[in-house]
Design a protein around this motif. Structure first.
Motif, PDB file in Angstrom:
ATOM      1  N   ASN A  74       4.435 -17.440  25.748  1.00 29.38           N
ATOM      2  CA  ASN A  74       4.418 -16.866  24.396  1.00 29.38           C
ATOM      3  C   ASN A  74       4.353 -15.343  24.425  1.00 29.38           C
ATOM      4  O   ASN A  74       3.773 -14.711  23.543  1.00 29.38           O
ATOM      5  CB  ASN A  74       3.234 -17.418  23.596  1.00 29.38           C
ATOM      6  CG  ASN A  74       1.888 -17.009  24.178  1.00 29.38           C
ATOM      7  OD1 ASN A  74       1.741 -16.903  25.399  1.00 29.38           O
ATOM      8  ND2 ASN A  74       0.906 -16.771  23.327  1.00 29.38           N
ATOM      9  N   PHE A  85       2.811 -23.492  25.920  1.00 24.29           N
ATOM     10  CA  PHE A  85       3.897 -22.729  25.318  1.00 24.29           C
ATOM     11  C   PHE A  85       5.236 -22.946  26.025  1.00 24.29           C
ATOM     12  O   PHE A  85       6.274 -22.488  25.541  1.00 24.29           O
ATOM     13  CB  PHE A  85       3.563 -21.236  25.324  1.00 24.29           C
ATOM     14  CG  PHE A  85       2.369 -20.885  24.486  1.00 24.29           C
ATOM     15  CD1 PHE A  85       2.447 -20.893  23.100  1.00 24.29           C
ATOM     16  CD2 PHE A  85       1.156 -20.551  25.078  1.00 24.29           C
ATOM     17  CE1 PHE A  85       1.348 -20.574  22.323  1.00 24.29           C
ATOM     18  CE2 PHE A  85       0.054 -20.225  24.307  1.00 24.29           C
ATOM     19  CZ  PHE A  85       0.140 -20.232  22.922  1.00 24.29           C
ATOM     20  N   SER A 100      -1.732 -17.234  19.722  1.00 27.79           N
ATOM     21  CA  SER A 100      -0.825 -17.875  18.776  1.00 27.79           C
ATOM     22  C   SER A 100      -0.457 -16.940  17.631  1.00 27.79           C
ATOM     23  O   SER A 100      -1.340 -16.324  17.013  1.00 27.79           O
ATOM     24  CB  SER A 100      -1.485 -19.131  18.200  1.00 27.79           C
ATOM     25  OG  SER A 100      -0.797 -19.570  17.043  1.00 27.79           O
ATOM     26  N   ARG A 138       4.464 -24.192  18.673  1.00 27.74           N
ATOM     27  CA  ARG A 138       5.475 -24.299  19.713  1.00 27.74           C
ATOM     28  C   ARG A 138       6.876 -24.043  19.144  1.00 27.74           C
ATOM     29  O   ARG A 138       7.712 -23.416  19.791  1.00 27.74           O
ATOM     30  CB  ARG A 138       5.395 -25.665  20.395  1.00 27.74           C
ATOM     31  CG  ARG A 138       4.062 -25.890  21.100  1.00 27.74           C
ATOM     32  CD  ARG A 138       4.039 -27.146  21.955  1.00 27.74           C
ATOM     33  NE  ARG A 138       4.913 -26.988  23.106  1.00 27.74           N
ATOM     34  CZ  ARG A 138       6.019 -27.688  23.297  1.00 27.74           C
ATOM     35  NH1 ARG A 138       6.388 -28.609  22.432  1.00 27.74           N
ATOM     36  NH2 ARG A 138       6.754 -27.493  24.370  1.00 27.74           N
ATOM     37  N   ASP A 182       8.602 -24.932  27.329  1.00 27.32           N
ATOM     38  CA  ASP A 182       9.457 -25.886  26.626  1.00 27.32           C
ATOM     39  C   ASP A 182       9.142 -27.330  27.011  1.00 27.32           C
ATOM     40  O   ASP A 182       9.266 -28.228  26.179  1.00 27.32           O
ATOM     41  CB  ASP A 182      10.929 -25.582  26.913  1.00 27.32           C
ATOM     42  CG  ASP A 182      11.395 -24.292  26.229  1.00 27.32           C
ATOM     43  OD1 ASP A 182      10.683 -23.824  25.311  1.00 27.32           O
ATOM     44  OD2 ASP A 182      12.445 -23.759  26.621  1.00 27.32           O
ATOM     45  N   LYS A 232       9.066 -20.794  20.372  1.00 29.49           N
ATOM     46  CA  LYS A 232      10.369 -21.033  21.009  1.00 29.49           C
ATOM     47  C   LYS A 232      11.476 -20.245  20.306  1.00 29.49           C
ATOM     48  O   LYS A 232      12.302 -19.578  20.950  1.00 29.49           O
ATOM     49  CB  LYS A 232      10.693 -22.518  21.003  1.00 29.49           C
ATOM     50  CG  LYS A 232      11.993 -22.856  21.719  1.00 29.49           C
ATOM     51  CD  LYS A 232      12.207 -24.366  21.790  1.00 29.49           C
ATOM     52  CE  LYS A 232      13.488 -24.693  22.561  1.00 29.49           C
ATOM     53  NZ  LYS A 232      13.694 -26.171  22.687  1.00 29.49           N
TER      54      LYS A 232
END
Length: 350
Positions: free
Chosen positions: A289, A181, A24, A262, A183, A266
């Motif tokens: 990611n 991660f 992350s 997220r 959509d 994105k």
């Protein structure tokens, strides 16, 4: 021992900006940091060997019975223990994919076959894999979305694979560590198939989504009690530390953090992919990611970036790839801008 270096040598380059590790971009959640700080006084005792509170929290979050959950010291630990527990004679995995599947299977004395992914298909898995599934196999290991390509498996194809594995009495392990991660993560998970398929194992981890790589915490979901029992029999006692259990419980309660991660991933994935394409790099897959890309202009892009204090993941040591392929994590906008600036400087002079 080079196989243990999955990304850049961050300990050898402590001041480098690390795009080689795809965790992350927001770092360890503040809620987890507070929970860890508040639990320090308990660290002199042994952790719960059954991970009861953590298991209950995972079961509630994933909507499964607690009996289907088993925790481990990171996803890699569980990959090795599944191989040791099931003792497959012959297994199938992809090429390219996460290398620890191959190493875990080899350590268990298993013969491994590799299903190749092709650039002409953008390294997406196609239905040609169905022809490889037969009763001669004991185990199939799939990464969804795949690492390093970031390509998810089409949902319909994934269920066809699951059905054929069930018909052939093959255990299917699906590594879903990067599913959050995507959509539409719920459209790509097989958690809903666990009850009907005792041959299915779903692997998850806190490593990527919560940036908990140093704490080491993963878990598997399986509705077959014999499989869970076999995996348990292959682990040492107190395999999941008290800090890891504390961190996992706190992380699962922090839905706001997940939403922010997220959103950032994105937006920044779109930005970074666009900038790399402007530089003439071919971006493939890349729906998780991290970005998977091909550079024809120079074959030592990672070394040139390292000279500028940036680490990316060269992918030439993955089966089926060569030194033209690379992977870079999606990070914060300022960090991504720094990578773009360095790439621009390198490629304009290439």
């Amino acid at each position: 021992m080079d196989r243990q270096l999955h990304g850049g040598d961050t300990y050898g380059h402590p001041s480098a900006l690390d795009f080689s590790s795809n965790t992350s971009p927001l770092g360890l959640p503040e809620s987890v940091q507070k929970a860890l700080a508040g639990s320090v006084g308990d660290w002199d005792g042994y952790p719960d060997p059954l991970c009861r509170d953590l298991t209950a929290a995972i079961a509630a979050a994933d909507g499964v019975p607690a009996a289907w959950v088993h925790c481990g010291n990171g996803a890699a630990d569980l990959i090795f223990r599944v191989a040791q527990a099931l003792k497959p004679r012959r297994a199938l995995t992809l090429a390219p994919t996460f290398s620890e599947y191959e190493y875990a299977l080899a350590a268990a004395g298993c013969e491994t076959a590799f299903h190749p992914l092709h650039e002409k298909d953008n390294f997406a898995l196609t239905d040609t894999i169905l022809g490889k599934l037969s009763p001669a196999l004991d185990l199939v290991m799939l990464c969804n979305p795949n690492n390093p390509t970031g390509q998810p498996v089409d949902g319909e194809l994934l269920r066809r694979i699951l059905k054929k594995c069930a018909d052939c009495k093959i255990t299917l392990l699906v590594d879903e560590c990067f599913v959050p991660f995507l959509d539409e993560p719920e459209a790509h998970t097989l958690k809903g198939e666990l009850a009907a398929h005792k041959n299915l194992i779903v692997l998850r981890a806190f490593t990527k989504l919560y940036a908990m790589a140093g704490l080491r915490l993963g878990y598997l979901l399986c509705a077959n009690p014999e499989t869970i029992e076999a995996v348990c029999a292959c682990e040492p006692p107190w395999n999941v530390s008290l800090p890891a259990q504390t961190a996992g419980i706190a992380a699962l309660a922090d839905g706001e953090y997940v939403s922010r991660v997220r959103e950032v991933v994105k937006a920044e994935r779109k930005y970074l992919a666009g900038e790399l394409q402007k530089l003439g790099l071919r971006v493939l897959g890349s729906r998780a990611n991290y970005l998977f890309f091909k550079c024809n202009a120079c074959r030592d892009l990672d070394a040139l970036l390292e000279q500028r204090g940036i680490l990316i993941r060269p992918c030439g040591n993955f089966r089926g790839l060569d030194e033209r392929f690379y992977r870079a994590a999606v990070k914060t906008h300022a960090q991504n801008e720094r990578l773009v600036e360095a790439l621009t400087e390198i490629l304009k002079g290439a």
